[in-house]
Design a protein around this motif. Structure first.
Motif, PDB file in Angstrom:
ATOM      1  N   MET A   1       0.849  -1.165   0.000  1.00 14.30           N
ATOM      2  CA  MET A   1       0.000   0.000   0.000  1.00 14.30           C
ATOM      3  C   MET A   1       0.896   1.231   0.000  1.00 14.30           C
ATOM      4  N   GLY A   2       0.492   2.264  -0.714  1.00 14.59           N
ATOM      5  CA  GLY A   2       1.235   3.517  -0.761  1.00 14.59           C
ATOM      6  C   GLY A   2       0.272   4.683  -0.850  1.00 14.59           C
ATOM      7  N   LEU A   3       0.813   5.864  -0.769  1.00 15.52           N
ATOM      8  CA  LEU A   3       0.030   7.088  -0.894  1.00 15.52           C
ATOM      9  C   LEU A   3       0.530   7.861  -2.104  1.00 15.52           C
ATOM     10  N   ALA A   4      -0.379   8.426  -2.897  1.00  9.47           N
ATOM     11  CA  ALA A   4       0.021   9.206  -4.066  1.00  9.47           C
ATOM     12  C   ALA A   4      -1.023  10.272  -4.346  1.00  9.47           C
ATOM     13  N   CYS A   5      -0.568  11.339  -4.957  1.00 14.30           N
ATOM     14  CA  CYS A   5      -1.460  12.425  -5.365  1.00 14.30           C
ATOM     15  C   CYS A   5      -1.027  12.893  -6.753  1.00 14.30           C
ATOM     16  N   THR A   6      -1.957  12.964  -7.682  1.00 19.06           N
ATOM     17  CA  THR A   6      -1.677  13.439  -9.035  1.00 19.06           C
ATOM     18  C   THR A   6      -2.628  14.568  -9.354  1.00 19.06           C
ATOM     19  N   ARG A   7      -2.089  15.654  -9.860  1.00 16.44           N
ATOM     20  CA  ARG A   7      -2.891  16.827 -10.228  1.00 16.44           C
ATOM     21  C   ARG A   7      -2.744  17.053 -11.730  1.00 16.44           C
ATOM     22  N   PHE A   8      -3.866  17.241 -12.420  1.00 19.44           N
ATOM     23  CA  PHE A   8      -3.871  17.523 -13.844  1.00 19.44           C
ATOM     24  C   PHE A   8      -4.234  18.979 -14.059  1.00 19.44           C
ATOM     25  N   SER A   9      -3.491  19.672 -14.922  1.00 16.88           N
ATOM     26  CA  SER A   9      -3.754  21.083 -15.172  1.00 16.88           C
ATOM     27  C   SER A   9      -4.847  21.287 -16.216  1.00 16.88           C
ATOM     28  N   GLY A  10      -5.090  20.289 -17.057  1.00 15.94           N
ATOM     29  CA  GLY A  10      -6.060  20.431 -18.134  1.00 15.94           C
ATOM     30  C   GLY A  10      -5.428  20.886 -19.442  1.00 15.94           C
ATOM     31  N   ARG A  11      -4.157  21.301 -19.382  1.00 20.86           N
ATOM     32  CA  ARG A  11      -3.463  21.725 -20.604  1.00 20.86           C
ATOM     33  C   ARG A  11      -2.784  20.523 -21.249  1.00 20.86           C
ATOM     34  N   GLU A  12      -2.529  20.637 -22.551  1.00 20.31           N
ATOM     35  CA  GLU A  12      -1.799  19.582 -23.246  1.00 20.31           C
ATOM     36  C   GLU A  12      -0.340  19.600 -22.832  1.00 20.31           C
ATOM     37  N   GLY A  13       0.258  18.424 -22.712  1.00 23.71           N
ATOM     38  CA  GLY A  13       1.663  18.322 -22.336  1.00 23.71           C
ATOM     39  C   GLY A  13       2.574  18.483 -23.540  1.00 23.71           C
ATOM     40  N   SER A  14       3.839  18.737 -23.275  1.00 20.99           N
ATOM     41  CA  SER A  14       4.810  18.835 -24.360  1.00 20.99           C
ATOM     42  C   SER A  14       5.146  17.425 -24.848  1.00 20.99           C
ATOM     43  N   PRO A  15       5.500  17.274 -26.111  1.00 15.77           N
ATOM     44  CA  PRO A  15       5.804  15.935 -26.638  1.00 15.77           C
ATOM     45  C   PRO A  15       7.006  15.315 -25.925  1.00 15.77           C
ATOM     46  N   HIS A  16       6.904  14.034 -25.629  1.00 20.18           N
ATOM     47  CA  HIS A  16       8.009  13.310 -25.003  1.00 20.18           C
ATOM     48  C   HIS A  16       9.084  13.078 -26.061  1.00 20.18           C
ATOM     49  N   PRO A  17      10.365  13.275 -25.725  1.00 17.76           N
ATOM     50  CA  PRO A  17      11.420  13.107 -26.728  1.00 17.76           C
ATOM     51  C   PRO A  17      11.656  11.655 -27.142  1.00 17.76           C
ATOM     52  N   GLY A  18      11.114  10.690 -26.382  1.00 17.17           N
ATOM     53  CA  GLY A  18      11.321   9.281 -26.704  1.00 17.17           C
ATOM     54  C   GLY A  18      12.665   8.797 -26.189  1.00 17.17           C
TER      55      GLY A  18
END
Length: 53
Positions: free
Chosen positions: A1-18
């Motif tokens: 068991m763990g604790l986590a919190c994720t917040r989304f801004s609603g904006r599109e993210g920048s492309p991942h470089p791969g």
């Protein structure tokens, strides 16, 4: 068991470089569609636990 919190801004993210080790580019592109911030604690990660951000 763990604790986590994720917040989304609603904006599109920048492309991942791969090029992530042991992870195909098709996976990382899907994970970075939206801008987000995440942190958490897993108490079972050794003597002190494990924190991620």
């Amino acid at each position: 068991m763990g604790l986590a919190c994720t917040r989304f801004s609603g904006r599109e993210g920048s492309p991942h470089p791969g090029g992530a080790p042991s992870c195909g580019d098709s996976v990382t592109v899907g994970d970075y569609l939206r801008e987000l911030s995440s942190c958490g604690l897993w108490p079972g990660g050794g003597e002190q636990g494990a924190f991620h951000a």
